[in-house]
Every structure is written in structure tokens, then in C-alpha cells.
Design a protein around this motif. Structure first.
Motif, PDB file in Angstrom:
ATOM      1  N   ASP A 309      19.839   4.267  37.259  1.00 54.85           N
ATOM      2  CA  ASP A 309      18.650   3.668  37.860  1.00 54.85           C
ATOM      3  C   ASP A 309      18.133   4.522  39.012  1.00 54.85           C
ATOM      4  O   ASP A 309      16.921   4.734  39.155  1.00 54.85           O
ATOM      5  N   VAL A 310      19.044   5.037  39.843  1.00 50.40           N
ATOM      6  CA  VAL A 310      18.640   5.898  40.963  1.00 50.40           C
ATOM      7  C   VAL A 310      18.017   7.187  40.443  1.00 50.40           C
ATOM      8  O   VAL A 310      16.964   7.632  40.929  1.00 50.40           O
ATOM      9  N   VAL A 311      18.647   7.805  39.441  1.00 54.84           N
ATOM     10  CA  VAL A 311      18.104   9.039  38.873  1.00 54.84           C
ATOM     11  C   VAL A 311      16.719   8.795  38.275  1.00 54.84           C
ATOM     12  O   VAL A 311      15.802   9.604  38.435  1.00 54.84           O
ATOM     13  N   GLY A 312      16.540   7.671  37.592  1.00 57.85           N
ATOM     14  CA  GLY A 312      15.244   7.349  37.006  1.00 57.85           C
ATOM     15  C   GLY A 312      14.140   7.210  38.033  1.00 57.85           C
ATOM     16  O   GLY A 312      12.971   7.494  37.755  1.00 57.85           O
ATOM     17  N   ARG A 313      14.480   6.787  39.243  1.00 56.59           N
ATOM     18  CA  ARG A 313      13.475   6.681  40.300  1.00 56.59           C
ATOM     19  C   ARG A 313      13.111   8.044  40.878  1.00 56.59           C
ATOM     20  O   ARG A 313      12.011   8.238  41.379  1.00 56.59           O
ATOM     21  N   VAL A 314      14.070   8.983  40.849  1.00 59.55           N
ATOM     22  CA  VAL A 314      13.885  10.271  41.520  1.00 59.55           C
ATOM     23  C   VAL A 314      13.154  11.279  40.635  1.00 59.55           C
ATOM     24  O   VAL A 314      12.263  12.002  41.107  1.00 59.55           O
ATOM     25  N   VAL A 315      13.496  11.348  39.351  1.00 58.27           N
ATOM     26  CA  VAL A 315      13.027  12.448  38.509  1.00 58.27           C
ATOM     27  C   VAL A 315      11.556  12.333  38.131  1.00 58.27           C
ATOM     28  O   VAL A 315      10.941  13.323  37.715  1.00 58.27           O
ATOM     29  N   ALA A 316      10.963  11.159  38.264  1.00 57.78           N
ATOM     30  CA  ALA A 316       9.568  10.990  37.823  1.00 57.78           C
ATOM     31  C   ALA A 316       8.698  10.390  38.926  1.00 57.78           C
ATOM     32  O   ALA A 316       7.729   9.700  38.651  1.00 57.78           O
ATOM     33  N   ARG A 317       9.023  10.660  40.183  1.00 60.97           N
ATOM     34  CA  ARG A 317       8.245  10.116  41.286  1.00 60.97           C
ATOM     35  C   ARG A 317       6.764  10.480  41.147  1.00 60.97           C
ATOM     36  O   ARG A 317       6.443  11.606  40.762  1.00 60.97           O
ATOM     37  N   PRO A 318       5.867   9.561  41.473  1.00 60.96           N
ATOM     38  CA  PRO A 318       6.089   8.204  41.990  1.00 60.96           C
ATOM     39  C   PRO A 318       6.344   7.172  40.891  1.00 60.96           C
ATOM     40  O   PRO A 318       6.517   6.010  41.178  1.00 60.96           O
ATOM     41  N   GLU A 319       6.350   7.603  39.630  1.00 60.46           N
ATOM     42  CA  GLU A 319       6.681   6.691  38.536  1.00 60.46           C
ATOM     43  C   GLU A 319       8.199   6.599  38.391  1.00 60.46           C
ATOM     44  O   GLU A 319       8.951   7.247  39.118  1.00 60.46           O
ATOM     45  N   GLU A 320       8.654   5.819  37.424  1.00 60.42           N
ATOM     46  CA  GLU A 320      10.079   5.657  37.184  1.00 60.42           C
ATOM     47  C   GLU A 320      10.397   5.789  35.704  1.00 60.42           C
ATOM     48  O   GLU A 320       9.560   5.485  34.853  1.00 60.42           O
ATOM     49  N   LEU A 321      11.617   6.264  35.412  1.00 56.83           N
ATOM     50  CA  LEU A 321      12.160   6.224  34.053  1.00 56.83           C
ATOM     51  C   LEU A 321      13.156   5.076  33.980  1.00 56.83           C
ATOM     52  O   LEU A 321      13.996   4.918  34.871  1.00 56.83           O
ATOM     53  N   ASP A 322      13.056   4.280  32.932  1.00 62.87           N
ATOM     54  CA  ASP A 322      13.961   3.149  32.799  1.00 62.87           C
ATOM     55  C   ASP A 322      15.397   3.606  32.558  1.00 62.87           C
ATOM     56  O   ASP A 322      15.653   4.709  32.054  1.00 62.87           O
ATOM     57  N   VAL A 323      16.314   2.734  32.898  1.00 64.33           N
ATOM     58  CA  VAL A 323      17.734   3.038  32.767  1.00 64.33           C
ATOM     59  C   VAL A 323      18.092   3.416  31.335  1.00 64.33           C
ATOM     60  O   VAL A 323      18.892   4.336  31.095  1.00 64.33           O
ATOM     61  N   GLY A 324      17.511   2.719  30.359  1.00 64.57           N
ATOM     62  CA  GLY A 324      17.835   2.991  28.961  1.00 64.57           C
ATOM     63  C   GLY A 324      17.544   4.417  28.547  1.00 64.57           C
ATOM     64  O   GLY A 324      18.248   4.990  27.708  1.00 64.57           O
ATOM     65  N   ILE A 325      16.519   5.033  29.129  1.00 63.60           N
ATOM     66  CA  ILE A 325      16.185   6.424  28.809  1.00 63.60           C
ATOM     67  C   ILE A 325      17.240   7.363  29.382  1.00 63.60           C
ATOM     68  O   ILE A 325      17.703   8.299  28.708  1.00 63.60           O
TER      69      ILE A 325
END
Length: 347
Positions: A309-325
Motif C-alpha cells: 500500500d505504501v509503495v502504491g502511494r509513492v510510485v504513481a504520485r499524486p495518483e495511487e496504485l492499488d495493493v492488488g497491482i
């Protein structure tokens, strides 16, 4: 009676760890999990200072940063619960089936829960959180039985390869069924597709409170089944000879795993590969004794989902990647490695 671990196959090392090493790894895992919780609260589209973080944990919401932390708290709690449920469920499924490829996603259990929820929403109009959870658990249970029956057909019974193939085929079919159910319903199609990716964004304490009793019961059942799983690892005949009621032990452990997988899927969507990756890594740390493996799998699963979840918030700022991805990106290569290394042997 103390049961010895199963005899290794030729060329396969059985990992044994003394208690002090296991306790050391327990401290390490708990420390890493604490750091991940802090990172989950502090990292996102808005960076949070330590002062705002501590103030928000104390209940303050005086500025935007503190309000952001307040919104991240239920998200972090849900990530911990879902990760623990999926890691523990995967470890139990691998123990029940003696299948190194067993996982709620690979065996089709999470997709069965997803199909049940999609049908319930589209055809029966269920929208309450409790109805979601019950529907998902029933779908997960029916699918688990179906996959096991299909994987048991033919000579040799329920071999790891047949179970994996039956689960993969069932998952693929259910994905198509979900599309067929949802696509004609434009009013729910977008929300169901978003939920199917799997994530913990938008979590609230209401959904956590609704699913917590199911996860607590599933966890208790799985932990109580640890000794039975150690017996099953010796083989059904030897386990029965030692006084273990094999069918009861397998059914009890499976019930706990289904409750955990169904409950986690209901609140977070179908998050794949957590139940596959985590037990294998934990066996390297604490060995094959399920009395240690199951709690470690719960802690490590909580850490993996929180980190994703933390990685998903960081790699696509300001958007997010969901945990499942994120878990799919990590788990797919690991799945290939397990297949190549284990040659789809039984555990």
C-alpha cells in the motif's frame, strides 16, 4: 505427543530452527511491521511531519496534515487485517492440501468470493457490509469445495498440479462470469471493476468493525488447527495411525482459511499472491512447524500488504496504485520461481 516433522524428499532440506532463533526473527518481524505502520501513516500524496503525526495519533485534526493522518489510520488498520488474513489463509491452505502452490487466489477461492459478491450486488441488490461478507464467505467456501473435488478426479487424487490447474481454470471462468454479470449493469459496473483490483483505499472503521468478528473467528480456528496440520504433514495414513481424525482436522482448518479469505475479499477485493509468497518466506525463517509458521505468516502477510500500500502511494504520485497491482508484480515472478524450484511437489 510431540510429532516429528515429515521426512524430507530426496534432495529437499527440511528447515529446523531453534526456539531462540525463532524468537529473534519474531522480534525482527514485529519491528519491521511497526516501521511499516509508521510509514503508512506518514507517507502519501502529502508528506507528514513527525510532530503532526504524533499529534494526529493523539486525536488532533487542527490542520490538513493531521486530518490526512486521521484518514490513513483506518486504511492502515485494514491493510494489517487483510494482509494477516491472507497470509494465514495461504499457510493453512498449503498445509491442508500439502500443495506448495496453494493460495486463496491460485485455488480460485478469492475469485469465487468475488463472483458471489458480484451476483449478490447485481441480482439481489445487497449493499450492506455484513451482507457483502456473508456472501463472499459462502462463495469462497463453495468454490473451495468445487476446486478440491475437481482436483481429486482421476488417478492419484488431489495432486498439487491438478489442484493448481483446477483453481486456475475456475478463476479464469469466474472472471468471465463476473464480466457477464456486471457489464449489463452500468450503474454498478465501475464500482465493481474498481473493487476487483483489490485495495484498501477508502477504508473506514465501519467496514473494519463488520469484518473483524469473522477474521477473529477464522484466525482462532486456524491457530487451533496448527497441531492437526503438523499431523497432516506426515501423510494421511500416518496421521490417522497417530490418532488424528484426518477428515475433521482438514475440514476445521479449511473452514478457518475460507473465513479469512472470504472476509478479506469482501472488504478489500481479491488481492492475489499474498497467501502464496508469505508462507514460503516464513518457512525459511522458522521452519515447517505450523505452531510457529501460522503466527509468522499472519505478521508477514500484514507487513506485505501494508508495504504494498505504501509503495502504491509513492510510485504513481499524486495518483495511487492499488495493493492488488503491487502484490501481483511481486507475486507473479515468485510463483514462477516456486514452480521451477518445487517441480510442483507436495509439501
Amino acid at each position: 505427543m510431540t510429532l516429528a516433522p515429515p521426512a524430507p524428499e530426496p534432495g529437499v532440506a527440511v528447515v529446523r530452527r531453534p526456539a531462540r532463533v525463532r524468537l529473534l526473527w519474531l522480534l525482527v518481524v514485529v519491528a519491521v511491521l511497526a516501521l511499516l505502520v509508521a510509514a503508512s501513516l506518514a507517507i502519501g500524496s502529502r508528506e507528514i511531519s513527525w510532530a503532526d503525526l504524533t499529534a494526529a495519533l493523539g486525536g488532533a485534526t487542527d490542520n490538513v496534515s493531521q486530518a490526512a493522518v486521521a484518514k490513513r489510520i483506518p486504511r492502515t488498520v485494514l491493510a494489517l487485517l487483510v494482509g494477516a488474513a491472507l497470509g494465514l489463509s495461504g499457510a493453512v491452505m498449503q498445509g491442508v492440501t500439502r500443495n506448495p502452490l496453494a493460495d486463496p487466489g491460485i485455488l480460485g477461492v478469492t475469485m469465487g468470493a468475488s463472483l458471489a459478491v458480484a451476483v449478490g450486488v447485481a441480482w439481489f441488490g445487497i449493499w450492506t457490509q455484513t451482507a457483502f461478507i456473508w456472501t463472499a464467505i459462502v462463495g469462497a467456501g463453495v468454490t473451495a469445495v468445487f476446486v478440491y473435488v475437481v482436483g481429486s478426479l482421476g488417478s492419484g487424487g488431489a495432486t498439487p498440479l491438478k489442484l493448481a490447474l483446477a483453481g486456475a481454470a475456475t478463476s479464469a471462468a469466474f472472471v468471465s462470469f463476473i464480466s457477464a454479470v456486471v457489464l449489463p449493469r452500468g450503474d454498478i459496473a465501475e464500482s465493481v471493476r474498481s473493487w476487483q483490483i483489490g485495495g484498501v483505499g477508502g477504508a473506514g472503521f465501519s467496514s473494519i468493525g463488520a469484518v473483524l468478528p469473522f477474521l477473529a473467528v477464522g484466525t482462532a480456528i486456524c491457530l487451533l488447527a496448527a497441531r492437526g496440520l503438523n499431523s497432516l504433514a506426515l501423510g494421511d495414513e500416518l496421521a490417522a495411525g497417530l490418532g488424528e481424525r484426518v477428515a475433521v482436522a482438514r475440514a476445521l482448518a479449511s473452514l478457518g482459511a475460507v473465513l479469512l479469505a472470504g472476509g478479506a475479499t469482501a472488504v478489500a477485493g481479491p488481492i492475489a499472491f499474498v497467501g502464496l509468497v508469505v508462507p514460503h518466506l516464513c518457512r525459511l525463517l522458522v521452519g515447517v512447524d505450523h505452531r510457529w509458521l501460522l503466527p509468522f505468516s499472519a505478521l508477514a502477510g500484514a507487513g506485505l500488504v501494508t508495504a504494498s500500500d505504501v509503495v502504491g502511494r509513492v510510485v504513481a504520485r499524486p495518483e495511487e496504485l492499488d495493493v492488488g497491482i503491487i502484490t501481483a508484480l511481486v507475486g507473479a515472478p515468485f510463483f514462477i520461481w516456486v514452480v521451477r524450484r518445487q517441480k510442483v511437489r507436495e509439501l
